[in-house]
Design an enzyme around this catalytic site. Structure first.
Site, mmCIF file in Angstrom:
data_model
loop_
_atom_site.group_PDB
_atom_site.id
_atom_site.type_symbol
_atom_site.label_atom_id
_atom_site.label_comp_id
_atom_site.label_asym_id
_atom_site.label_seq_id
_atom_site.Cartn_x
_atom_site.Cartn_y
_atom_site.Cartn_z
ATOM 1 N N ALA A 77 0.854 -1.192 0.000
ATOM 2 C CA ALA A 77 0.000 0.000 0.000
ATOM 3 C C ALA A 77 0.889 1.241 0.000
ATOM 4 O O ALA A 77 2.029 1.198 0.472
ATOM 5 C CB ALA A 77 -0.881 -0.019 1.240
ATOM 6 N N GLU B 201 4.082 -5.091 7.470
ATOM 7 C CA GLU B 201 3.137 -4.128 8.069
ATOM 8 C C GLU B 201 3.367 -3.907 9.557
ATOM 9 O O GLU B 201 3.185 -2.803 10.074
ATOM 10 C CB GLU B 201 1.690 -4.610 7.857
ATOM 11 C CG GLU B 201 1.145 -4.430 6.450
ATOM 12 C CD GLU B 201 1.436 -5.598 5.535
ATOM 13 O OE1 GLU B 201 2.341 -6.403 5.851
ATOM 14 O OE2 GLU B 201 0.778 -5.712 4.490
ATOM 15 N N GLY C 173 0.793 -5.144 0.995
ATOM 16 C CA GLY C 173 -0.305 -5.211 0.029
ATOM 17 C C GLY C 173 0.137 -5.819 -1.298
ATOM 18 O O GLY C 173 -0.682 -6.394 -2.023
ATOM 19 N N GLU D 159 -0.223 -9.373 -0.785
ATOM 20 C CA GLU D 159 -1.668 -9.686 -0.751
ATOM 21 C C GLU D 159 -2.238 -9.732 -2.164
ATOM 22 O O GLU D 159 -3.059 -10.592 -2.497
ATOM 23 C CB GLU D 159 -2.400 -8.647 0.109
ATOM 24 C CG GLU D 159 -2.058 -8.840 1.594
ATOM 25 C CD GLU D 159 -2.583 -7.752 2.488
ATOM 26 O OE1 GLU D 159 -2.311 -6.572 2.187
ATOM 27 O OE2 GLU D 159 -3.250 -8.072 3.485
HETATM 28 C C1 LIG Z 1 10.417 -1.523 -0.729
HETATM 29 C C2 LIG Z 1 11.703 -1.361 0.020
HETATM 30 C C3 LIG Z 1 12.235 -2.713 0.488
HETATM 31 C C4 LIG Z 1 12.738 -0.690 -0.914
HETATM 32 O O1 LIG Z 1 13.924 -0.433 -0.196
HETATM 33 P P1 LIG Z 1 15.091 0.466 -0.844
HETATM 34 O O2 LIG Z 1 16.188 0.490 0.150
HETATM 35 O O3 LIG Z 1 15.352 0.009 -2.226
HETATM 36 O O4 LIG Z 1 14.486 1.921 -1.006
HETATM 37 P P2 LIG Z 1 13.914 2.908 0.089
HETATM 38 O O5 LIG Z 1 13.484 2.193 1.306
HETATM 39 O O6 LIG Z 1 14.849 4.035 0.251
HETATM 40 O O7 LIG Z 1 12.585 3.410 -0.637
HETATM 41 C C5 LIG Z 1 12.639 4.202 -1.809
HETATM 42 C C6 LIG Z 1 11.550 5.225 -1.733
HETATM 43 O O8 LIG Z 1 10.285 4.576 -1.798
HETATM 44 C C7 LIG Z 1 9.461 4.967 -0.722
HETATM 45 N N1 LIG Z 1 8.585 3.842 -0.371
HETATM 46 C C8 LIG Z 1 8.951 2.582 -0.149
HETATM 47 N N2 LIG Z 1 7.887 1.806 0.104
HETATM 48 C C9 LIG Z 1 6.811 2.632 0.031
HETATM 49 C C10 LIG Z 1 5.423 2.420 0.200
HETATM 50 N N3 LIG Z 1 4.908 1.213 0.464
HETATM 51 N N4 LIG Z 1 4.624 3.488 0.073
HETATM 52 C C11 LIG Z 1 5.115 4.703 -0.210
HETATM 53 N N5 LIG Z 1 6.431 4.970 -0.384
HETATM 54 C C12 LIG Z 1 7.251 3.930 -0.258
HETATM 55 C C13 LIG Z 1 10.444 5.299 0.392
HETATM 56 O O9 LIG Z 1 9.849 6.126 1.339
HETATM 57 C C14 LIG Z 1 11.562 5.973 -0.405
HETATM 58 O O10 LIG Z 1 11.182 7.299 -0.687
HETATM 59 P P3 LIG Z 1 11.758 8.510 0.209
HETATM 60 O O11 LIG Z 1 11.262 9.721 -0.491
HETATM 61 O O12 LIG Z 1 11.173 8.376 1.574
HETATM 62 O O13 LIG Z 1 13.236 8.366 0.241
HETATM 63 C C15 LIG Z 1 11.499 -0.472 1.251
HETATM 64 O O14 LIG Z 1 11.232 0.845 0.833
HETATM 65 C C16 LIG Z 1 10.396 -0.912 2.141
HETATM 66 O O15 LIG Z 1 10.588 -1.754 2.977
HETATM 67 N N6 LIG Z 1 9.196 -0.310 1.968
HETATM 68 C C17 LIG Z 1 8.062 -0.537 2.818
HETATM 69 C C18 LIG Z 1 7.306 -1.750 2.383
HETATM 70 C C19 LIG Z 1 6.105 -1.931 3.277
HETATM 71 O O16 LIG Z 1 6.150 -1.747 4.471
HETATM 72 N N7 LIG Z 1 4.984 -2.303 2.669
HETATM 73 C C20 LIG Z 1 3.740 -2.468 3.368
HETATM 74 C C21 LIG Z 1 2.934 -1.225 3.280
HETATM 75 S S1 LIG Z 1 1.481 -1.235 4.296
HETATM 76 C C22 LIG Z 1 0.422 -2.274 3.456
HETATM 77 O O17 LIG Z 1 0.734 -2.739 2.414
HETATM 78 C C23 LIG Z 1 -0.921 -2.462 4.103
HETATM 79 C C24 LIG Z 1 -1.771 -3.543 3.458
HETATM 80 O O18 LIG Z 1 -1.577 -4.778 4.058
HETATM 81 C C25 LIG Z 1 -3.256 -3.325 3.657
HETATM 82 C C26 LIG Z 1 -3.704 -2.031 3.353
HETATM 83 C C27 LIG Z 1 -5.188 -1.954 3.517
HETATM 84 C C28 LIG Z 1 -5.451 -0.519 3.348
HETATM 85 C C29 LIG Z 1 -6.787 -0.181 3.763
HETATM 86 C C30 LIG Z 1 -6.724 1.255 4.140
HETATM 87 C C31 LIG Z 1 -8.081 1.685 4.516
HETATM 88 C C32 LIG Z 1 -8.042 2.549 5.655
HETATM 89 C C33 LIG Z 1 -9.044 2.062 6.616
HETATM 90 C C34 LIG Z 1 -8.991 2.894 7.781
HETATM 91 C C35 LIG Z 1 -9.913 2.402 8.786
HETATM 92 C C36 LIG Z 1 -10.026 3.435 9.790
HETATM 93 C C37 LIG Z 1 -11.421 3.516 10.266
HETATM 94 O O19 LIG Z 1 -12.033 2.478 10.503
HETATM 95 O O20 LIG Z 1 -11.877 4.658 10.429
#
Ligand SMILES: CC(C)(COP(=O)(O)OP(=O)(O)OC[C@H]1O[C@@H](n2cnc3c(N)ncnc32)[C@H](O)[C@@H]1OP(=O)(O)O)[C@@H](O)C(=O)NCCC(=O)NCCSC(=O)C[C@@H](O)CCCCCCCCCCCCC(=O)O
Ligand code: NAD
Length: 718
Positions: A61, A123, A100, A103
C-alpha cells in the site's frame, strides 16, 4: 497507474507503474481494477499476468496515502475481484512483493518469482497488520505457525524460502515476466476451483491453543509495549476459528484499531525519517545533492580495542581492504582472534561472506601510507588522539580522509593537528560496531562537503544508517544523554532506587533502564570523562560535593567508582551480579543502604517519587536538550535526532523518537511540566525550557514536519 498490453495473442498483461516501488496508490488500484475488467471482457484473452515495472512487483500500500483522505477503489474488493476472475491470473514477482503487494499476489491463482525476489508482510513494522486479506490467506496457504512467524516479525523471505513454504509455485533465474506468460498460457482453460486461497480450509494443528499461547508470549517479550504484533496474532487466530468472510470482518476491525493508533503514526513517521536522514545538509549549507563522495577502496583502523575490532569487521564485510593497526602486541593478537571470531559468526548466522583475506594487521602506524581513509579508534584521550592525528597527517598520502570515532571530543581541535583540516570528520560508531546500525557523521566547521558525503556513503556501504551532525560536546546522542542521566541521579538522591527508575523507563519501552545501561557500558567510562572535565573532586564526600560550576551535581556515580563498582565488568554497580561479567542484574541491598547513608550525610530527606515524575523528568530533560540542539544547528531537523535515539539509544520505535514523542504529548504540555519541575527544583539544571521549544509551543504545537520552517528562521530571533 497500471498499463495494459496483450502478449502472445492471448495473455492480458497488467503492469503496475508507480516508481520507485510500484506502491498501490489510488491511481494504481484504479488501474488494476479497470484493466482486470478489460482483460476479462476481451474474448481473445485467455489468461492474465500481473507484474510491476522496473523489475519490482510491488512494495505494498502507498504509505504516504495513510495520512490523507483515502480515495480510489479499496484494496479488499480489488483482491476479491482478481481471485474471483474466471480466467487464470498469474503474478510475476520480480524484486519485491511486500505487504499489500504480497496480498495482491496471493489473490492471483498462481505466483512465479524471480530467484532474487524477496517477499514478506512488513506491516507490523508500520504498526499495522496485513489488511487486505493477508492474515486470512497466508495461514490457509502455508499453515498457522509459518504464517504467524512471517506476519508477527515482518521478516522478508527469499524466493527460495517462499517456494519451500508454498507461497510461490515456481522460481526462475530467467526473466520472471516471460516465465509467467508461458505459465499463463499453459494453464489456460484449467479449472480454478482449487486455486482460490480464500476457499481453502485453514489447517488446524492439534496443539493450536499452545501455538497461539506461545506466539502471544513471544510477541509480549519482544514487542516492548508495541501493540501491532499481538494484534497480528489475533488476526491469524480469526483465520483458524472463523469462516473466511467472518475472518475478513475481524481483520478489518483489528486493522482499523491499529490504523488509527498513535503507534502506527509514530512508526510510519519513523519509516520516512530513517529515509530522510540520507538527504543531509550542514549548518553552512553543504547538501547531499550537491556534494560528491570520493572513491574509497582501502581503509585503515587505528586502535583495535572494543570499537576498532567491530569497525574492522564492518569494513571488511562491506568489501573494503582494511589495514588494522594496534601498537600493543598482546592487544593485537587478541584483536586478530576476536575479529576472526566475529567474521565467522557473521558468516554462520547471517551468511555474510567470510572476509579474513581483506584484513592486514600491523603494529606500526606506518602501514597506513597507501590507504584512502583512516578511522582512528584509540583511547578517549585528547592528547593521545592529537598525537595520532599529527602522525597520520605526516604518513598518509595527500588527500586521505582522517576520521575519528571519538564519542564526543572536539573534531575541530583534532583537525587543527593536521595539514588538511578540511579532510577531517567524525565517524561515531556505536558498540558493538559491527552490529549497531547507527553512525553519527560529525562535521567540523572546516570539514569539506565532499568529505561529509564520503563518510555518509561509507556508512551506507557498511549497512549503517548515517546521520550528519555538527560538532559539539557529545554531538547529538551523547549530548542528550547527559541531562537524562543527571535527572536519574538526582531522582536517586531524592528517594528513588535504580530499580524504580529502570522499571518506569522499561515500561515506557526502552530495552533497558538507564542504570542497567550504565552497568553494561561501565560506570568508569563516564567517570574518566568527568575526571578530565575536572568535575570529580577529592571532596566528593564533603558538603560542597553536590555543586559544580554553580549548578547541582550528583557525585553518586563517582562514589561508586571510588569503591570499584564499575558495573557488570566488576560484578557490582547500580545492581549486583553473580560474578564479574555477569549479565543478570539483581537489586543490591548494599546500594540501598549506601543511598540512605548518602542522603543522611547530605541532609536529604527521601520522598515518594511517582512514575510520572520519573518519566517526565528523565524524558523531558532529554527532549529539551534535543530542542537546544536544533536551535544550535547541530542537527538539521527533528528526524535526525529521532533516528539517532531509536537506532543508537534503545528509544522505542513505536514512540517515533524523542522529538516526535514531544509533539504527541504536546509541546505546550512539555514546557508546562518542565517549568513545574524547575519551580520545585530551581537548583536542577536541564529543566529550563529552551527558547525554540517555547517558541514552537507558543505557535500552537505545529506538526513535526513544519518545525523546520521555524528552526530555519535566523537563530538570533529565537
Ligand atoms: C520496498 C523497500 C524494500 C525498498 O527499499 P530500498 O532500500 O530500495 O528503497 P527505500 O526504502 O529508500 O525506498 C525508496 C523510496 O520509496 C518509498 N517507499 C517505499 N515503500 C513505500 C510504500 N509502500 N509506500 C510509499 N512509499 C514507499 C520510500 O519512502 C523511499 O522514498 P523517500 O522519499 O522516503 O526516500 C522499502 O522501501 C520498504 O521496505 N518499503 C516498505 C514496504 C512496506 O512496508 N509495505 C507495506 C505497506 S502497508 C500495506 O501494504 C498495508 C496492506 O496490508 C493493507 C492495506 C489496507 C489498506 C486499507 C486502508 C483503509 C483505511 C481504513 C482505515 C480504517 C479506519 C477507520 O475504521 O476509520
Ligand atoms: N566503547 C564504546 O562503547 C564506544 C562507543 C563509541 C565510541 N567509542 C570511542 O571509540 C574510541 C575507542 O574506544 P574503545 O572502547 O574501543 O577503547 P579500548 O580501550 O577498548 O581500545 C583502544 C585501543 O587503542 C589502542 N591504542 C592506544 N593508542 C594507540 C596508538 N597510538 N596506536 C594504535 N593503537 C592504540 C589500545 O591499545 C587499545 O587496544 C574512543 O574514542 C571511545 O570514546 C567507544
Amino acid at each position: 497507474m497500471a498499463l495494459y498490453s496483450r502478449v502472445s495473442g492471448s495473455v492480458g498483461m497488467i503492469t503496475l507503474q508507480n516508481p520507485p516501488v510500484n506502491a498501490l496508490s489510488a491511481a494504481v488500484r484504479q488501474g488494476i481494477v479497470d484493466m482486470m475488467h478489460r482483460a476479462l471482457s476481451e474474448p481473445e484473452v485467455k489468461s492474465v499476468v500481473i507484474c510491476g515495472q522496473n523489475g519490482k512487483f510491488c512494495g505494498g500500500a502507498d504509505i504516504r496515502e495513510f495520512g490523507a483522505k483515502m480515495t480510489g477503489p479499496p484494496l479488499v474488493p480489488m483482491v476479491h475481484l482478481i481471485e474471483a476472475a474466471s480466467k487464470p491470473v498469474v503474478a510475476a514477482i520480480e524484486g519485491i512483493a511486500l505487504g499489500g503487494g504480497l496480498e495482491l499476489a496471493l489473490s492471483c491463482h498462481y505466483r512465479i518469482a524471480h530467484s532474487k525476489a524477496t517477499l514478506g508482510f512488513p506491516e507490523v513494522a508500520l504498526g499495522l497488520l496485513p489488511g487486505a486479506g493477508g492474515t486470512q490467506r497466508l495461514p490457509r496457504l502455508i499453515g498457522v505457525p509459518a504464517a504467524l512467524d512471517l506476519i508477527t516479525t515482518g521478516r522478508h523471505v527469499t524466493a527460495a524460502e517462499a517456494r519451500q513454504l508454498g507461497i510461490v509455485d515456481e522460481v526462475t533465474d530467467l526473466n520472471a515476466v516471460d516465465a509467467a506468460v508461458k505459465f499463463a498460457q499453459s494453464v489456460t482453460g484449467k479449472s480454478l476451483d482449487a486455486r482460490r486461497i480464500s476457499t481453502y480450509p485453514c489447517p488446524r494443528p492439534p496443539d493450536l491453543d499452545a501455538i497461539f499461547e506461545r506466539a502471544m508470549q513471544q510477541v509480549r517479550r519482544s514487542a516492548r509495549g508495541a501493540i501491532a504484533p499481538g494484534t497480528c496474532v489475533q488476526a491469524v487466530h480469526a483465520a483458524v476459528t472463523l469462516p473466511y468472510a467472518k475472518g475478513m470482518e475481524r481483520e478489518r476491525e483489528l486493522f482499523s484499531l491499529l490504523f488509527t493508533s498513535g503507534q502506527a503514526r509514530a512508526l510510519q513517521y519513523y519509516f520516512f525519517a530513517q529515509r530522510a536522514v540520507s538527504r543531509w545538509s550542514t549548518a553552512n549549507g553543504a547538501r547531499w545533492d550537491t556534494s560528491k563522495p570520493r572513491p574509497v577502496r582501502k581503509a585503515a583502523v587505528i586502535g583495535l580495542g572494543t570499537m576498532g575490532r567491530g569497525i574492522t569487521v564492518s569494513l571488511a564485510q562491506a568489501g573494503f581492504s582494511v589495514v588494522a593497526v594496534e601498537t600493543q602486541e598482546q592487544q593485537l593478537s587478541e584483536a586478530k582472534q576476536a575479529v576472526s571470531g566475529m567474521l565467522e559468526r557473521g558468516a554462520k548466522r547471517r551468511g555474510v561472506p567470510l572476509a579474513h583475506d581483506k584484513i592486514k594487521y600491523s603494529c606500526s602506524v606506518q602501514a597506513v601510507a597507501d590507504v584512502d581513509l583512516v578511522i582512528e579508534a584509540v583511547f578517549e584521550d585528547m592528547a593521545l588522539k592529537k598525537t595520532v592525528f599529527q602522525q597520520l597527517s605526516a604518513i598518509c598520502k595527500p588527500g586521505v580522509l582522517l576520521c575519528t570515532n571519538t564519542s564526543g571530543l572536539d573534531i575541530d581541535e583534532l583537525a587543527s593537528q593536521t595539514q588538511s583540516p578540511e579532510l577531517v570528520v567524525g565517524m561515531h560508531f556505536f558498540a558493538p560496531a559491527h552490529v549497531m546500525q547507527l553512525l553519527e557523521v560529525v562535521y567540523g566547521p572546516r570539514s569539506s562537503p565532499e568529505v561529509v558525503a564520503t563518510a555518509m556513503q561509507m556508512g551506507k556501504k557498511m549497512g549503517k544508517v548515517s546521520v550528519a551532525v555538527g560538532n559539539c560536546r557529545g554531538f547529538v546522542g551523547n549530548r542528550m544523554l547527559k541531562p537524562y542521566l543527571e535527572q536519574a541521579f538526582f531522582l536517586l538522591e531524592e528517594g528513588a532506587t535504580p530499580e524504580q527508575v529502570d522499571q518506569v523507563l522499561e515500561e515506557f519501552g526502552f530495552a533497558m533502564g538507564v542504570f542497567k545501561v550504565s552497568d553494561l557500558s561501565g560506570l568508569d567510562v563516564g567517570w574518566k570523562v568527568r575526571k578530565s572535565d575536572g568535575l570529580v573532586s577529592p571532596a566528593s564526600t564533603g558538603t560542597s560535593a553536590r555543586i559544580r560550576g554553580g549548578s547541582r551535581y550528583s557525585p553518586l556515580g563517582d562514589l561508586l567508582c571510588e569503591r570499584g563498582r564499575f558495573g557488570q565488568k566488576t560484578g557490582r554497580g547500580w545492581y549486583q551480579y553473580d560474578k564479574p561479567g555477569g549479565r543478570v542484574a539483581k537489586p543490591d541491598p548494599w546500594l540501598h543502604g549506601f543511598l540512605e547513608e548518602y542522603r543522611a550525610q547530605h541532609g536529604l530527606v527521601a520522598r515518594h517519587i511517582d512514575h510520572q515524575e520519573v518519566l517526565e523528568r528523565c524524558l523531558y530533560a532529554l527532549i529539551n536538550e534535543g530542542f537546544q540542539i536544533l536551535q544550535d544547528g547541530i542537527a538539521a531537523g527533528p528526524e535526525d535526532i529521532d533516528v539517532i535515539y531509536v537506532l543508537g539509544y534503545g528509544w522505542p520505535r513505536h514512540r517515533g523518537g524523542p522529538m516526535f514523542y514531544a509533539g504527541q504529548v504536546g509541546l505546550d504540555k512539555v514546557v508546562e511540566r518542565l517549568e513545574h519541575y524547575q519551580q520545585i527544583h530551581p537548583d536542577v539544571p536541564g529543566l529550563q525550557p529552551c527558547s525554540l521549544l517555547r517558541k514552537l509551543a507558543a505557535s500552537g504545537n505545529p506538526a513535526i514536519h513544519k518545525w523546520r520552517e521555524v528552526i530555519q528562521k535566523p537563530r538570533s530571533q529565537l
